[in-house]
Scaffold this motif. Structure first.
Motif, PDB file in Angstrom:
ATOM      1  N   ASN A  52       7.520  -6.244   3.163  1.00 16.30           N
ATOM      2  CA  ASN A  52       8.937  -6.306   2.810  1.00 16.30           C
ATOM      3  C   ASN A  52       9.438  -4.922   2.377  1.00 16.30           C
ATOM      4  OD1 ASN A  52       8.241  -5.907   0.043  1.00 16.30           O
ATOM      5  ND2 ASN A  52       7.902  -8.122  -0.188  1.00 16.30           N
ATOM      6  N   ASP A  53      10.730  -4.841   2.089  1.00 13.85           N
ATOM      7  CA  ASP A  53      11.343  -3.549   1.770  1.00 13.85           C
ATOM      8  C   ASP A  53      10.789  -2.939   0.485  1.00 13.85           C
ATOM      9  OD1 ASP A  53      12.886  -3.784   4.019  1.00 13.85           O
ATOM     10  OD2 ASP A  53      14.650  -4.567   2.966  1.00 13.85           O
ATOM     11  N   ALA A  54      10.248  -3.783  -0.396  1.00 15.70           N
ATOM     12  CA  ALA A  54       9.737  -3.291  -1.675  1.00 15.70           C
ATOM     13  C   ALA A  54       8.278  -2.850  -1.594  1.00 15.70           C
ATOM     14  CB  ALA A  54       9.880  -4.381  -2.741  1.00 15.70           C
ATOM     15  N   ALA A  55       7.656  -3.019  -0.445  1.00  8.20           N
ATOM     16  CA  ALA A  55       6.242  -2.673  -0.306  1.00  8.20           C
ATOM     17  C   ALA A  55       6.040  -1.168  -0.448  1.00  8.20           C
ATOM     18  CB  ALA A  55       5.708  -3.136   1.043  1.00  8.20           C
ATOM     19  N   PRO A  56       4.933  -0.745  -1.068  1.00  8.36           N
ATOM     20  CA  PRO A  56       4.647   0.691  -1.158  1.00  8.36           C
ATOM     21  C   PRO A  56       4.456   1.287   0.223  1.00  8.36           C
ATOM     22  CG  PRO A  56       3.210  -0.595  -2.611  1.00  8.36           C
ATOM     23  CD  PRO A  56       3.903  -1.567  -1.708  1.00  8.36           C
ATOM     24  N   SER A  57       4.709   2.558   0.342  1.00 11.81           N
ATOM     25  CA  SER A  57       4.494   3.252   1.607  1.00 11.81           C
ATOM     26  C   SER A  57       2.999   3.336   1.903  1.00 11.81           C
ATOM     27  CB  SER A  57       5.067   4.667   1.526  1.00 11.81           C
ATOM     28  OG  SER A  57       4.299   5.445   0.601  1.00 11.81           O
ATOM     29  N   PRO A  58       2.624   3.532   3.157  1.00 11.38           N
ATOM     30  CA  PRO A  58       1.198   3.729   3.471  1.00 11.38           C
ATOM     31  C   PRO A  58       0.577   4.851   2.656  1.00 11.38           C
ATOM     32  CG  PRO A  58       2.416   3.314   5.487  1.00 11.38           C
ATOM     33  CD  PRO A  58       3.439   3.454   4.396  1.00 11.38           C
ATOM     34  N   GLY A  59       1.338   5.937   2.428  1.00 10.47           N
ATOM     35  CA  GLY A  59       0.823   7.038   1.633  1.00 10.47           C
ATOM     36  C   GLY A  59       0.562   6.648   0.190  1.00 10.47           C
ATOM     37  N   ALA A  60       1.434   5.793  -0.372  1.00  7.48           N
ATOM     38  CA  ALA A  60       1.242   5.334  -1.748  1.00  7.48           C
ATOM     39  C   ALA A  60       0.024   4.430  -1.841  1.00  7.48           C
ATOM     40  CB  ALA A  60       2.485   4.600  -2.235  1.00  7.48           C
ATOM     41  N   LEU A  61      -0.179   3.584  -0.843  1.00 11.59           N
ATOM     42  CA  LEU A  61      -1.359   2.718  -0.831  1.00 11.59           C
ATOM     43  C   LEU A  61      -2.637   3.552  -0.724  1.00 11.59           C
ATOM     44  CD1 LEU A  61       0.080  -0.028   1.509  1.00 11.59           C
ATOM     45  CD2 LEU A  61      -0.666  -0.407  -0.840  1.00 11.59           C
ATOM     46  N   ALA A  62      -2.597   4.591   0.118  1.00  5.49           N
ATOM     47  CA  ALA A  62      -3.754   5.482   0.229  1.00  5.49           C
ATOM     48  C   ALA A  62      -3.986   6.219  -1.080  1.00  5.49           C
ATOM     49  CB  ALA A  62      -3.537   6.476   1.367  1.00  5.49           C
ATOM     50  N   GLY A  63      -2.896   6.666  -1.709  1.00 10.15           N
ATOM     51  CA  GLY A  63      -3.021   7.360  -2.987  1.00 10.15           C
ATOM     52  C   GLY A  63      -3.620   6.474  -4.057  1.00 10.15           C
ATOM     53  N   ALA A  64      -3.190   5.207  -4.092  1.00 10.63           N
ATOM     54  CA  ALA A  64      -3.751   4.263  -5.053  1.00 10.63           C
ATOM     55  C   ALA A  64      -5.230   4.024  -4.801  1.00 10.63           C
ATOM     56  CB  ALA A  64      -2.986   2.943  -4.995  1.00 10.63           C
ATOM     57  N   ALA A  65      -5.591   3.925  -3.532  1.00 14.57           N
ATOM     58  CA  ALA A  65      -6.990   3.694  -3.177  1.00 14.57           C
ATOM     59  C   ALA A  65      -7.869   4.847  -3.661  1.00 14.57           C
ATOM     60  CB  ALA A  65      -7.119   3.527  -1.660  1.00 14.57           C
ATOM     61  N   LEU A  66      -7.431   6.082  -3.421  1.00 16.44           N
ATOM     62  CA  LEU A  66      -8.211   7.243  -3.836  1.00 16.44           C
ATOM     63  C   LEU A  66      -8.270   7.352  -5.360  1.00 16.44           C
ATOM     64  CD1 LEU A  66      -7.122  10.032  -1.312  1.00 16.44           C
ATOM     65  CD2 LEU A  66      -8.834   8.241  -1.062  1.00 16.44           C
TER      66      LEU A  66
END
Length: 203
Positions: free
Chosen positions: A73-87
């Motif tokens: 949905n529109d509120a979902a984090p960007s792929p970059g934010a998800l990658a940043g959270a993972a790291l």
């Protein structure tokens, strides 16, 4: 869905793996007995996405970027934010560092939304990463936080004998098949956002 259900938070999880003479191993740790979510269960490193995780956009594989955007949905984090959270979560919980420049090493392999009725609910994206991209020794947990104990590498078959959450068992089975060369049929998605559980594949 219960009126008292907590909000669903975006989360990212890292399934770190390495090849050994005895076969593939994954890194797992045990959550504390007093933890509000999945106490005493063995899990992969991961956690909720924080606002700052998207501050520095990270490079990602184009296929993963596209799949992360499907059914989001529109509120979902960007792929970059998800990658940043993972790291970030990997570093906080294990002390291991996967350099941001190696974010393409993260492969989006699974998504699951926690069912209603739980104390915490997450929309979790699981990323698979080869330990060969780590900046240091894969066995050095000296900088790990205290959220996970008994951090250790374990064979894929042996891991299934641990006390695992149901969804971790499913993820482990999918990862095992993938590492053994199973064809890519899309990213499995256990969607519990509504009142009826739905299984999808993000292709």
């Amino acid at each position: 869905m219960l009126a008292t259900d907590p909000p669903i938070r975006a989360a990212a999880t890292v399934i770190l793996w390495r090849e050994t003479s005895l076969g593939a191993q994954v890194l797992m740790g045990m959550r504390g007995a007093a933890a509000a979510f999945m106490p005493s269960k063995y899990v992969f490193p991961g956690g909720a996405v924080d606002p700052g995780d998207g501050a520095n956009p990270l490079p990602m594989n184009a296929l993963c970027v596209r799949r992360l955007g499907i059914l989001a949905n529109d509120a979902a984090p960007s792929p970059g934010a998800l990658a940043g959270a993972a790291l970030r979560e990997l570093h906080e919980e294990t002390g291991l560092v996967l350099p941001a420049t190696d974010a393409p090493a993260l492969r989006f392999v699974f998504r699951a939304i926690t069912p209603p009725g739980r104390t915490r609910r997450f929309d979790a994206r699981f990323f698979l990463a080869d330990s060969g991209y780590l900046a240091g020794s894969p066995d050095d947990f000296s900088a790990a936080g205290d959220e996970l104990s008994h951090l250790h590498w374990i064979g894929l078959a042996e891991a299934r004998a641990l006390d695992l959450p149901f969804i971790t068992e499913v993820v482990l089975a999918e990862v095992t098949a993938s590492l053994r060369g199973a064809p890519d049929q899309g990213v499995p998605f256990f969607d519990n956002s509504g009142t009826t559980p739905t299984f999808r594949r993000i292709v």
